[in-house]
Design a protein around this motif. Structure first.
Motif, PDB file in Angstrom:
ATOM      1  N   GLY A  51       8.506 -21.821 -30.678  1.00 13.94           N
ATOM      2  CA  GLY A  51       8.693 -22.294 -29.313  1.00 13.94           C
ATOM      3  C   GLY A  51       9.318 -21.255 -28.413  1.00 13.94           C
ATOM      4  O   GLY A  51       9.706 -21.542 -27.290  1.00 13.94           O
ATOM      5  N   GLY A  52       9.436 -19.985 -28.885  1.00 14.02           N
ATOM      6  CA  GLY A  52       9.989 -18.944 -28.040  1.00 14.02           C
ATOM      7  C   GLY A  52      11.500 -18.928 -27.986  1.00 14.02           C
ATOM      8  O   GLY A  52      12.091 -18.227 -27.171  1.00 14.02           O
ATOM      9  N   HIS A  53      12.179 -19.691 -28.859  1.00  9.90           N
ATOM     10  CA  HIS A  53      13.634 -19.746 -28.809  1.00  9.90           C
ATOM     11  C   HIS A  53      14.254 -18.386 -29.081  1.00  9.90           C
ATOM     12  O   HIS A  53      15.234 -18.001 -28.454  1.00  9.90           O
ATOM     13  CB  HIS A  53      14.167 -20.780 -29.804  1.00  9.90           C
ATOM     14  N   GLY A  54      13.702 -17.650 -30.065  1.00 11.52           N
ATOM     15  CA  GLY A  54      14.262 -16.351 -30.401  1.00 11.52           C
ATOM     16  C   GLY A  54      14.165 -15.379 -29.242  1.00 11.52           C
ATOM     17  O   GLY A  54      15.143 -14.690 -28.911  1.00 11.52           O
ATOM     18  N   LEU A  55      13.001 -15.319 -28.593  1.00 10.76           N
ATOM     19  CA  LEU A  55      12.836 -14.405 -27.458  1.00 10.76           C
ATOM     20  C   LEU A  55      13.678 -14.856 -26.265  1.00 10.76           C
ATOM     21  O   LEU A  55      14.226 -14.014 -25.542  1.00 10.76           O
ATOM     22  CB  LEU A  55      11.363 -14.322 -27.061  1.00 10.76           C
ATOM     23  N   ASP A  56      13.791 -16.168 -26.057  1.00  6.96           N
ATOM     24  CA  ASP A  56      14.629 -16.648 -24.954  1.00  6.96           C
ATOM     25  C   ASP A  56      16.083 -16.231 -25.156  1.00  6.96           C
ATOM     26  O   ASP A  56      16.747 -15.754 -24.234  1.00  6.96           O
ATOM     27  CB  ASP A  56      14.539 -18.172 -24.850  1.00  6.96           C
ATOM     28  N   ALA A  57      16.576 -16.435 -26.359  1.00  4.81           N
ATOM     29  CA  ALA A  57      17.951 -16.029 -26.659  1.00  4.81           C
ATOM     30  C   ALA A  57      18.116 -14.526 -26.529  1.00  4.81           C
ATOM     31  O   ALA A  57      19.139 -14.027 -26.055  1.00  4.81           O
ATOM     32  CB  ALA A  57      18.342 -16.493 -28.065  1.00  4.81           C
ATOM     33  N   LEU A  58      17.077 -13.772 -26.947  1.00  7.60           N
ATOM     34  CA  LEU A  58      17.132 -12.313 -26.850  1.00  7.60           C
ATOM     35  C   LEU A  58      17.145 -11.867 -25.389  1.00  7.60           C
ATOM     36  O   LEU A  58      17.864 -10.923 -25.028  1.00  7.60           O
ATOM     37  CB  LEU A  58      15.937 -11.707 -27.585  1.00  7.60           C
ATOM     38  N   HIS A  59      16.360 -12.519 -24.564  1.00 14.72           N
ATOM     39  CA  HIS A  59      16.371 -12.212 -23.131  1.00 14.72           C
ATOM     40  C   HIS A  59      17.782 -12.376 -22.562  1.00 14.72           C
ATOM     41  O   HIS A  59      18.276 -11.513 -21.817  1.00 14.72           O
ATOM     42  CB  HIS A  59      15.406 -13.144 -22.384  1.00 14.72           C
ATOM     43  N   ARG A  60      18.433 -13.465 -22.884  1.00 13.95           N
ATOM     44  CA  ARG A  60      19.774 -13.706 -22.352  1.00 13.95           C
ATOM     45  C   ARG A  60      20.783 -12.718 -22.923  1.00 13.95           C
ATOM     46  O   ARG A  60      21.700 -12.274 -22.221  1.00 13.95           O
ATOM     47  CB  ARG A  60      20.190 -15.146 -22.666  1.00 13.95           C
ATOM     48  N   ARG A  61      20.628 -12.367 -24.185  1.00 11.85           N
ATOM     49  CA  ARG A  61      21.553 -11.435 -24.810  1.00 11.85           C
ATOM     50  C   ARG A  61      21.474 -10.070 -24.145  1.00 11.85           C
ATOM     51  O   ARG A  61      22.496  -9.467 -23.808  1.00 11.85           O
ATOM     52  CB  ARG A  61      21.229 -11.315 -26.310  1.00 11.85           C
ATOM     53  N   VAL A  62      20.258  -9.576 -23.927  1.00  9.85           N
ATOM     54  CA  VAL A  62      20.080  -8.271 -23.290  1.00  9.85           C
ATOM     55  C   VAL A  62      20.539  -8.324 -21.838  1.00  9.85           C
ATOM     56  O   VAL A  62      21.190  -7.394 -21.345  1.00  9.85           O
ATOM     57  CB  VAL A  62      18.602  -7.828 -23.402  1.00  9.85           C
ATOM     58  N   ALA A  63      20.210  -9.404 -21.134  1.00 12.29           N
ATOM     59  CA  ALA A  63      20.621  -9.519 -19.728  1.00 12.29           C
ATOM     60  C   ALA A  63      22.131  -9.567 -19.596  1.00 12.29           C
ATOM     61  O   ALA A  63      22.689  -9.050 -18.615  1.00 12.29           O
ATOM     62  CB  ALA A  63      19.998 -10.772 -19.106  1.00 12.29           C
ATOM     63  N   ALA A  64      22.821 -10.162 -20.565  1.00 17.02           N
ATOM     64  CA  ALA A  64      24.278 -10.232 -20.513  1.00 17.02           C
ATOM     65  C   ALA A  64      24.907  -8.849 -20.569  1.00 17.02           C
ATOM     66  O   ALA A  64      26.026  -8.651 -20.090  1.00 17.02           O
ATOM     67  CB  ALA A  64      24.806 -11.097 -21.662  1.00 17.02           C
ATOM     68  N   LEU A  65      24.202  -7.879 -21.157  1.00 13.06           N
ATOM     69  CA  LEU A  65      24.720  -6.513 -21.257  1.00 13.06           C
ATOM     70  C   LEU A  65      24.217  -5.634 -20.116  1.00 13.06           C
ATOM     71  O   LEU A  65      24.450  -4.419 -20.122  1.00 13.06           O
ATOM     72  CB  LEU A  65      24.307  -5.899 -22.601  1.00 13.06           C
ATOM     73  N   GLY A  66      23.528  -6.213 -19.157  1.00 17.67           N
ATOM     74  CA  GLY A  66      23.014  -5.427 -18.045  1.00 17.67           C
ATOM     75  C   GLY A  66      21.690  -4.755 -18.329  1.00 17.67           C
ATOM     76  O   GLY A  66      21.288  -3.840 -17.596  1.00 17.67           O
ATOM     77  N   GLY A  67      20.987  -5.175 -19.380  1.00 15.63           N
ATOM     78  CA  GLY A  67      19.714  -4.558 -19.751  1.00 15.63           C
ATOM     79  C   GLY A  67      18.527  -5.409 -19.369  1.00 15.63           C
ATOM     80  O   GLY A  67      18.646  -6.416 -18.650  1.00 15.63           O
ATOM     81  N   ARG A  68      17.369  -5.013 -19.879  1.00 15.64           N
ATOM     82  CA  ARG A  68      16.123  -5.718 -19.564  1.00 15.64           C
ATOM     83  C   ARG A  68      15.243  -5.759 -20.802  1.00 15.64           C
ATOM     84  O   ARG A  68      15.146  -4.773 -21.535  1.00 15.64           O
ATOM     85  CB  ARG A  68      15.387  -5.006 -18.428  1.00 15.64           C
ATOM     86  N   LEU A  69      14.609  -6.896 -21.010  1.00 15.69           N
ATOM     87  CA  LEU A  69      13.712  -7.082 -22.153  1.00 15.69           C
ATOM     88  C   LEU A  69      12.318  -7.399 -21.622  1.00 15.69           C
ATOM     89  O   LEU A  69      12.150  -8.283 -20.786  1.00 15.69           O
ATOM     90  CB  LEU A  69      14.203  -8.228 -23.043  1.00 15.69           C
ATOM     91  N   ASP A  70      11.324  -6.651 -22.117  1.00 12.65           N
ATOM     92  CA  ASP A  70       9.936  -6.862 -21.708  1.00 12.65           C
ATOM     93  C   ASP A  70       9.086  -7.194 -22.931  1.00 12.65           C
ATOM     94  O   ASP A  70       9.244  -6.573 -23.988  1.00 12.65           O
ATOM     95  CB  ASP A  70       9.370  -5.614 -21.032  1.00 12.65           C
ATOM     96  N   VAL A  71       8.183  -8.152 -22.774  1.00 18.84           N
ATOM     97  CA  VAL A  71       7.256  -8.532 -23.832  1.00 18.84           C
ATOM     98  C   VAL A  71       5.844  -8.499 -23.253  1.00 18.84           C
ATOM     99  O   VAL A  71       5.587  -9.144 -22.223  1.00 18.84           O
ATOM    100  CB  VAL A  71       7.570  -9.948 -24.366  1.00 18.84           C
ATOM    101  N   ARG A  72       4.944  -7.762 -23.877  1.00 16.20           N
ATOM    102  CA  ARG A  72       3.563  -7.715 -23.387  1.00 16.20           C
ATOM    103  C   ARG A  72       2.609  -7.601 -24.574  1.00 16.20           C
ATOM    104  O   ARG A  72       3.003  -7.190 -25.680  1.00 16.20           O
ATOM    105  CB  ARG A  72       3.360  -6.538 -22.424  1.00 16.20           C
TER     106      ARG A  72
END
Length: 430
Positions: free
Chosen positions: A265-286
């Motif tokens: 259901g995308g839970h892992g990627l959603d959590a990863l997005h928030r984790r990276v954003a919390a550190l000021g970074g960016r996560l891209d998936v394509r």
């Protein structure tokens, strides 16, 4: 309906004050004093009601905020379980699938059962995480990416690792993947903070887990590099899975396919997005040309708090003071409008100015009196006036007192002259 303990003594106190107001008015024999004291008592009681309502709202807001904080903590634990246990179960399922392909007879059957059990465990894990999902996970137990890749290789995954986080390298990871070689090595990079290393570890782990679940047997390339950015060093982690099915395709077929794609259901990627954003970074998936690419760019020295929730703990209701204003704004505005409207009506053409009041005197000719008095009499009387003199007619006027515009003076005349002027504020109420 809940009531605040303040009201337990506010109501008896108001009754005591009311008794005191009535007693004071009886002693002073003044209707105006009674009106003013009554307005003051009602205002004070209204303020107590507002205070009690505010305390109730504040208590409810505090309880809801604490419940939201606990729910966020539970969701963080769920994400941690998803990251760590889900990764391990996916590797077990892939190893069992490989063993099933290589073994014969009873061993192959046993390996198939082991793979099926691992797949069911992964599915149950995702169902559990779906119930508690919501915020970023806590720290993983290690940031050793080489060990993570080595374990995936031992499980049968085709994984290559390029570069590292401790030297400046070429961030053109496409060139590194095409050449199947290390990125260009540079001088030693600055220190990469532990939160950034742990986030990179989580990115690589998520990429390997998804590759094992959705595209077993595909080639996975992990590229790590560090570069100098406008605001300091930036680390990049890229996980590219060749031959991966598109995100909307069903799971890969085969004995080691693992759970169907999308079960997470995308839970892992959603959590990863928030984790990276919390550190000021960016996560891209394509997904391009049967290659699924997961890329994260994170500051080497992040300013965020990796241990806290990246989602603010919020409650559905407004803050207590704001909620109190919303609840009382309309009633207060209506009450104030009604009071102002009544005072305007009661004082309009009934108010005698102070300089006019000083000219009221016994013997004043009736013609002059008619030129001085307002057009209407005051509609509100709070004092009992004495009997009018024989043959005289009495009229009452106000000095504009707020909020009742009660009559404050009574003038009696017999058609020829003023026969009596009465100060109603000094007259008894009964």
């Amino acid at each position: 309906m809940r009531t605040h303990p303040v009201l337990r003594w506010a109501v008896p106190a108001f009754l005591v004050v009311q008794a005191g107001v009535l007693g004071l008015a009886w002693w002073a024999d003044s209707g105006l004093l009674l009106a003013l004291a009554e307005v003051a008592a009602l205002t004070g009681f209204g303020c107590l009601l507002l205070l009690a309502q505010y305390l109730l709202l504040r208590g409810r807001y505090t309880r809801e905020r604490e419940a939201a904080r606990r729910a966020a903590e539970r969701r963080r634990v769920a994400d941690e379980v998803h990251d760590l246990v889900g990764h391990e179960l996916s590797l077990i399922a892939m190893q069992a699938g490989l063993l099933e392909l290589r073994a014969d007879g009873a061993d192959a059957e046993l390996a198939g059962q082991l793979r099926a059990q691992a797949e069911r465990a992964v599915a149950s894990l995702h169902d559990t995480v779906a119930l508690l999902h919501g915020t970023a996970p806590d720290e993983p137990v290690t940031d050793d990416i080489e060990a993570l890749v080595a374990r995936a290789r031992r499980a049968g995954a085709r994984v290559t690792l390029h570069g590292n986080l401790d030297r400046y390298g070429d961030l053109d990871s496409d060139r590194a993947l095409d050449r199947d070689a290390e990125p260009a090595a540079g001088p030693p990079a600055g220190r990469v903070a532990v939160p950034a290393r742990l986030a990179v570890h989580a990115v690589v782990r998520e990429g390997l887990t998804n590759a094992a679940r959705h595209a077993p047997g595909s080639t996975v390339a992990v590229v790590l590099s560090t570069s100098v950015g406008a605001d300091g060093d930036v680390v990049e982690a890229r996980v590219a899975t060749s031959g991966a099915p598109p995100p909307d395709a069903p799971g890969a077929a085969g004995p080691a396919a693992g759970p169907p794609a999308g079960r997470d259901g995308g839970h892992g990627l959603d959590a990863l997005h928030r984790r990276v954003a919390a550190l000021g970074g960016r996560l891209d998936v394509r997904h391009d040309d049967e290659t699924h690419v997961l890329t994260a760019r994170i500051p080497a020295q992040p300013v965020g708090d990796p241990l806290g929730s990246v989602e603010p703990v919020e409650v559905a209701g407004a803050r207590p003071l704001r909620a109190l204003v919303r609840q009382t704004a309309v009633p207060v505005v209506v009450a104030c409008t009604a009071v102002l409207a009544f005072w305007t009506w009661a004082s309009h053409d009934t108010t005698a100015e102070p300089e006019v009041l000083t000219r009221f005197a016994v013997g004043l000719p009736a013609g002059e009196l008619d030129a001085l008095v307002p057009e209407r009499q005051a509609p509100v009387r709070l004092a009992r006036s004495p009997e009018p003199p024989p043959g005289s007619t009495c009229r009452a006027y106000t000095d504009g007192n707020f909020p009742l515009a009660a009559a404050s003076v009574e003038v009696c005349a017999d058609g020829q002259a003023v026969t009596r002027v009465t100060d109603l504020a000094a007259e008894p109420l009964w």
